[in-house]
Enzyme design. Sequence first.
Site, PDB file in Angstrom:
ATOM      1  N   SER A   1      42.829  45.007  39.086  1.00 36.60           N
ATOM      2  CA  SER A   1      43.157  44.976  37.662  1.00 36.60           C
ATOM      3  C   SER A   1      42.788  46.344  37.118  1.00 36.60           C
ATOM      4  O   SER A   1      41.973  47.064  37.717  1.00 36.60           O
ATOM      5  CB  SER A   1      42.328  43.893  36.958  1.00 36.60           C
TER       6      SER A   1
ATOM      7  N   TYR B   1      34.289  38.814  35.449  1.00 38.76           N
ATOM      8  CA  TYR B   1      35.580  39.329  35.924  1.00 38.76           C
ATOM      9  C   TYR B   1      35.529  40.842  36.104  1.00 38.76           C
ATOM     10  O   TYR B   1      35.970  41.371  37.135  1.00 38.76           O
ATOM     11  CB  TYR B   1      36.657  38.936  34.914  1.00 38.76           C
TER      12      TYR B   1
END
Length: 258
Positions: free
Chosen positions: A144, A157
């Site tokens: 990401s 995350y």
Amino acid sequence: MSIPENKVAIVTGSNSGIGQACAVMLAQQGFDLGITWRSESKGAEETARQVRELGKKAEIEQIDLGDPQEGSRSLEALIARLGRIDVLVNNAGANLKADFLETTFEDWRKVFSVDVDGAFLCSQIAARHMVKQGQGGRIINITSVHEHTPLPGSVAYTAAKHALGGLTKSMALSLIPHKVLVNSVAPGAIATPINNMTNEDAHRISIPEIPAGRPGDTREVASLVAWLCSQWSTYTTGQSFVVDGGFMLANPQFFMQK
């Protein structure tokens, strides 16, 4: 990577979104596919249908990396059914939104189990097969933009994606003597079902805070994964490729949350 006659790619979490787009694009590149899902088998069947329409083999396996050891055993079973593995795309991921002071250890571990532990175990299994086969291979970790910059309100995350980026580099150094190349692809805002969007939305929805002015199409991520699995990426390993429409340049995430 020397190209076997029946080259095989496995894409975790390939029942929708980026994973589905990667599976279909790799089938277009000549790979047979291992398709995995955690909780939604219908999407996996649709991915398999698209792969088979391209004349390639598709095998489906449920893999839940919430239990990484059990999930990795399922990966072994899928490799056995396919007969080999030349590419692994670690696309399965999890996110539980909570800021640092509110993040429980249980939630922290849930995210790390899928995003880091699962990727580690699956990569280790795949790499051992690739080394034994003696023809090299590719491992692609879908991280990401938050491999590089924090996502406010998602401490687990953010930390997990940073960890996966570090794992990518370590794996690349360890595996290059075996001609197994390891890279990460770091998407920004992409039009996926988890974001309640489709690829068509990527070309009609406006996000002015992102320099490109829109979300990304899943195929814009998958095409980079496909290149990393091609014969022309043999001098590339240990890198992180950001696909974000300029998000990292503007870094608008704090503004967007207000």
